[in-house]
Design a protein around this motif. Structure first.
Motif, mmCIF file in Angstrom:
data_model
loop_
_atom_site.group_PDB
_atom_site.id
_atom_site.type_symbol
_atom_site.label_atom_id
_atom_site.label_comp_id
_atom_site.label_asym_id
_atom_site.label_seq_id
_atom_site.Cartn_x
_atom_site.Cartn_y
_atom_site.Cartn_z
ATOM 1 N N GLN A 73 0.791 -1.165 0.151
ATOM 2 C CA GLN A 73 -0.058 -0.044 0.077
ATOM 3 C C GLN A 73 0.897 1.221 0.046
ATOM 4 O O GLN A 73 0.568 2.277 -0.855
ATOM 5 N N THR A 74 1.748 1.340 0.704
ATOM 6 C CA THR A 74 2.764 2.354 0.661
ATOM 7 C C THR A 74 3.545 2.626 -0.534
ATOM 8 O O THR A 74 3.956 3.668 -1.131
ATOM 9 N N ARG A 75 3.948 1.724 -1.119
ATOM 10 C CA ARG A 75 4.544 1.481 -2.248
ATOM 11 C C ARG A 75 3.665 2.188 -3.382
ATOM 12 O O ARG A 75 3.932 3.007 -4.425
ATOM 13 N N GLU A 76 2.399 1.920 -3.414
ATOM 14 C CA GLU A 76 1.499 2.347 -4.530
ATOM 15 C C GLU A 76 1.095 3.766 -4.092
ATOM 16 O O GLU A 76 0.737 4.485 -5.153
ATOM 17 N N LEU A 77 1.076 4.376 -2.707
ATOM 18 C CA LEU A 77 0.510 5.603 -2.631
ATOM 19 C C LEU A 77 1.266 6.569 -2.139
ATOM 20 O O LEU A 77 1.061 7.628 -2.185
ATOM 21 N N MET A 78 2.786 5.963 -1.590
ATOM 22 C CA MET A 78 3.704 6.958 -1.424
ATOM 23 C C MET A 78 5.152 6.910 -2.323
ATOM 24 O O MET A 78 5.973 7.617 -2.003
ATOM 25 N N GLY A 79 5.128 5.872 -3.064
ATOM 26 C CA GLY A 79 6.322 5.855 -3.735
ATOM 27 C C GLY A 79 7.379 4.757 -3.237
ATOM 28 O O GLY A 79 7.139 4.277 -2.302
ATOM 29 N N ARG A 80 8.147 4.037 -4.271
ATOM 30 C CA ARG A 80 8.980 3.158 -3.957
ATOM 31 C C ARG A 80 9.957 3.258 -2.827
ATOM 32 O O ARG A 80 10.266 2.529 -2.004
ATOM 33 N N PRO A 81 10.566 4.549 -2.925
ATOM 34 C CA PRO A 81 11.859 4.719 -1.709
ATOM 35 C C PRO A 81 11.135 4.660 -0.491
ATOM 36 O O PRO A 81 11.878 4.275 0.252
ATOM 37 N N TRP A 82 10.001 5.506 -0.452
ATOM 38 C CA TRP A 82 9.452 5.529 1.065
ATOM 39 C C TRP A 82 9.132 4.224 1.504
ATOM 40 O O TRP A 82 9.651 3.659 2.659
ATOM 41 N N ALA A 83 8.409 3.435 0.480
ATOM 42 C CA ALA A 83 8.230 2.134 0.869
ATOM 43 C C ALA A 83 9.308 1.119 1.401
ATOM 44 O O ALA A 83 9.218 0.243 2.547
ATOM 45 N N ALA A 84 10.284 1.224 0.571
ATOM 46 C CA ALA A 84 11.599 0.619 0.903
ATOM 47 C C ALA A 84 12.399 1.116 2.149
ATOM 48 O O ALA A 84 12.559 -0.036 3.076
ATOM 49 N N GLY A 85 12.336 2.207 2.423
ATOM 50 C CA GLY A 85 12.704 2.881 3.879
ATOM 51 C C GLY A 85 12.036 2.491 4.999
ATOM 52 O O GLY A 85 12.520 2.042 6.164
ATOM 53 N N MET A 86 10.452 2.405 4.954
ATOM 54 C CA MET A 86 9.822 2.083 5.782
ATOM 55 C C MET A 86 9.890 0.601 6.412
ATOM 56 O O MET A 86 9.815 0.231 7.429
ATOM 57 N N GLY A 87 9.711 -0.219 5.021
ATOM 58 C CA GLY A 87 9.593 -1.570 5.412
ATOM 59 C C GLY A 87 10.913 -2.270 5.736
ATOM 60 O O GLY A 87 10.934 -2.968 6.709
ATOM 61 N N TRP A 88 12.035 -1.773 5.267
ATOM 62 C CA TRP A 88 13.385 -2.269 5.820
ATOM 63 C C TRP A 88 13.759 -1.833 7.240
ATOM 64 O O TRP A 88 14.173 -2.757 7.862
ATOM 65 N N SER A 89 13.395 -0.639 7.463
ATOM 66 C CA SER A 89 13.504 0.080 8.925
ATOM 67 C C SER A 89 12.733 -0.916 9.778
ATOM 68 O O SER A 89 13.163 -1.237 10.889
ATOM 69 N N TYR A 90 11.591 -1.266 9.326
ATOM 70 C CA TYR A 90 10.724 -1.978 10.194
ATOM 71 C C TYR A 90 11.033 -3.350 10.264
ATOM 72 O O TYR A 90 10.942 -3.880 11.657
ATOM 73 N N TRP A 91 11.636 -3.900 9.443
ATOM 74 C CA TRP A 91 12.097 -5.209 9.485
ATOM 75 C C TRP A 91 13.469 -5.266 10.481
ATOM 76 O O TRP A 91 13.595 -6.094 11.512
ATOM 77 N N PHE A 92 14.384 -4.296 10.320
ATOM 78 C CA PHE A 92 15.495 -4.263 11.188
ATOM 79 C C PHE A 92 15.167 -4.059 12.728
ATOM 80 O O PHE A 92 15.677 -4.450 13.554
ATOM 81 N N ASN A 93 13.918 -3.147 12.869
ATOM 82 C CA ASN A 93 13.562 -2.752 14.227
ATOM 83 C C ASN A 93 13.056 -4.203 14.907
ATOM 84 O O ASN A 93 13.671 -4.396 15.951
ATOM 85 N N TRP A 94 12.357 -5.320 14.307
ATOM 86 C CA TRP A 94 11.943 -6.320 14.720
ATOM 87 C C TRP A 94 13.146 -7.297 14.972
ATOM 88 O O TRP A 94 13.545 -7.967 16.074
ATOM 89 N N CYS A 95 14.301 -7.361 13.963
ATOM 90 C CA CYS A 95 15.267 -8.456 14.235
ATOM 91 C C CYS A 95 16.139 -7.760 15.500
ATOM 92 O O CYS A 95 16.777 -8.700 15.804
ATOM 93 N N ALA A 96 16.356 -6.329 15.617
ATOM 94 C CA ALA A 96 17.064 -5.926 16.677
ATOM 95 C C ALA A 96 16.331 -5.909 17.950
ATOM 96 O O ALA A 96 16.875 -6.446 19.263
ATOM 97 N N PHE A 97 14.875 -6.092 18.074
ATOM 98 C CA PHE A 97 14.104 -6.155 19.157
ATOM 99 C C PHE A 97 13.854 -7.587 19.549
ATOM 100 O O PHE A 97 13.872 -7.985 20.948
ATOM 101 N N ILE A 98 13.901 -8.407 18.775
ATOM 102 C CA ILE A 98 13.544 -10.013 19.324
ATOM 103 C C ILE A 98 14.574 -10.713 20.082
ATOM 104 O O ILE A 98 14.261 -11.102 21.058
ATOM 105 N N PRO A 99 15.882 -10.326 19.877
ATOM 106 C CA PRO A 99 16.662 -10.829 20.964
ATOM 107 C C PRO A 99 16.674 -10.200 22.275
ATOM 108 O O PRO A 99 17.006 -11.102 23.226
#
Length: 484
Positions: A73-99
């Motif tokens: 939804q973010t990719r379609e409505l806000m563009g690919r760069p913002w979707a990439a930044g939001m998605g990868w940072s969100y993924w990184f957040n969980w990877c750091a928080f899980i441990p």
């Protein structure tokens, strides 16, 4: 393709599993010690924002049903760069928080079994959630729902015990020194003032993060048009009740100025009234809360990575599923990165880097929520441009546009106040690069691809002419000359 095997109750419990982790049971003591009963007001405001975001998610998941969820939804409505930044940072957040959740559970169990090291407990937790997340989604949902119900039942039981304490003990904990009045409102106002209260609202908002997991599970939900909006409404309200009600009763039975940040204030309150057995049981529940939060965090991170793969914002093989309908490649990569973070929490526990890892969720979570809210606003704008009626939506966010813009402004306001808190300020050190770098790489790759594709198209356009030229001079002319 992901399989739709989740029922309405299961997606609500999965979302609650991501919201109520060990950080709530342990970290709420610090909020009370710094802000007293005003922390309750902060939780009310945080709950309202979570409700607004949940309503926006409900409209997006129904009006723009996408397998990649809010990444698509973010990719379609806000563009690919913002979707990439939001998605990868969100993924990184969980990877750091899980441990961190694994370590939190390991530290508690180490108190009961000192012969077993913290790292061994954490490794066992990591192995357990690895197996769960590779199972069919039905088995995952049953296990996670059970863990979530345990947490919910415990908080309800604590509320009942707190009411019993008020009726039988009054407001004097028998174990605490005389004069430790429990009525927090009569214990004086917090020393931090208005600024401390505003910053506390930001910290509380971090505690509510995990509500967005409803959107990530929408592609695996039966009848999402009906179940997703219901889940969004119910999870937001149930989370608010599970936070505010126990916290309000806690303030009434225990002096907030004696809360200790390194120990669960709920355990302190129960122990002060002689409920040692229940306090011990609550510590076990905190372990299960840590396990549940790490488990659902791995689920959410893997689905986010899967969405990035589906949208071309990550390698395409991350957007594939196995025979059980599980994004196995995305899950394995998330597991590998989370396991890589695990030693950092052991060897750098008291370092600044450790604090950065723990606090990075403050920034990445805020970016995710702001993106969801803005996407909902953009969806309505696109519908208006196309002449589509709101009545065409199976579910529409109430109070649009006023509540949507209120949600956006409040979240932007809280994001700005992160600069004023030392812990949350440190989250910007890793949080901003975690967002900017993937967005910049995506923008640069798209620009390079566009330029190269233009050159390639021009070259391909010339190929027929080149072939005709060669054919003319190397075949037609020699043949014609020979014939003549």
């Amino acid at each position: 393709m992901l399989t739709r095997n989740l029922g309405p109750l299961q997606i609500q419990l999965i979302s609650l599993g991501g919201v109520i982790g060990s950080a709530y049971f342990i970290g709420v003591g610090t909020l009370l010690a710094e802000n007293g009963p005003f922390a309750i007001f902060a939780f009310l405001v945080g709950g309202m924002i979570a409700w607004l975001v949940a309503m926006a998610m409900g409209e997006l998941c129904v009006g723009m049903a996408r397998e990649g969820s809010f990444v698509s939804q973010t990719r379609e409505l806000m563009g690919r760069p913002w979707a990439a930044g939001m998605g990868w940072s969100y993924w990184f957040n969980w990877c750091a928080f899980i441990p961190s959740e694994m370590i939190a559970g390991g530290m508690i169990l180490h108190q009961f079994f000192p012969q077993v090291s913290v790292i061994l407990w954490a490794s066992l937790f990591a192995a357990f959630i690895t197996v769960i997340n590779l199972l069919n989604i039905r088995h995952f949902a049953v296990i996670e729902s059970t863990l979530a119900l345990l947490k919910i039942g415990t908080m309800i039981l604590f509320s009942g015990v707190a009411v019993y304490i008020l009726n039988h003990f009054g407001q004097e904990p028998p174990v605490l020194p005389p004069g430790s009045r429990v009525n927090s409102l009569s214990s004086g106002a917090p020393t931090g003032g208005t600024l401390a209260l505003l910053v506390t609202m930001v910290l509380v908002l971090v505690n509510f993060q995990g509500t967005e997991l409803i959107a990530l599970s929408s592609a695996e939900t039966r009848n999402p048009e009906k179940n997703i909006p219901r889940a969004a409404r119910n999870v937001a309200m149930r989370t608010l009740i599970l936070y505010v009600l126990p916290l309000s009763l806690l303030v009434m039975i225990f002096p907030w100025h004696q809360a200790k940040g390194e120990q669960s204030v709920f355990v302190q309150a129960l122990s002060s009234y002689g409920f040692g057995t229940f306090a011990t049981f609550l510590q076990v529940v905190i372990v299960s809360a840590a396990l549940s939060c790490a488990n659902i965090g791995l689920y959410g991170a893997a689905r986010t990575l899967y969405g990035l793969g589906k949208e071309g914002l990550a390698p395409a093989w991350l957007g594939k599923v196995n025979a059980h309908g599980v994004p196995a490649f995305a899950t394995w990569l998330t597991i590998g990165v989370s396991w890589a973070f695990l030693p950092l929490y052991i060897f750098f526990e008291n370092s600044t880097f450790y604090t950065w890892l723990l606090s990075v969720s403050g920034f990445t979570g805020a970016i995710c929520w702001i993106s969801i809210t803005w996407c909902q606003i953009r969806l309505r704008q696109e519908m208006k441009k196309k002449g589509q009626s709101v009545s065409s939506l199976a579910y529409a966010m109430p109070g649009f546009p006023y509540l949507s813009w209120l949600s956006f402004v409040l979240q932007a306001f809280c994001l700005g106040f992160m600069v004023l808190h030392p812990t949350l300020r440190s989250s910007l050190i890793l949080g901003i690069p975690a967002f900017v770098i993937p967005a910049w790489i995506c923008w640069g790759r798209d620009r390079l691809h566009f330029k190269n594709s233009g050159i390639l198209r021009a070259a391909l356009d010339k190929i027929p002419l080149f072939i005709a030229y060669c054919f003319h001079y190397e075949f037609i002319i020699p043949v014609w000359t020979t014939a003549v």
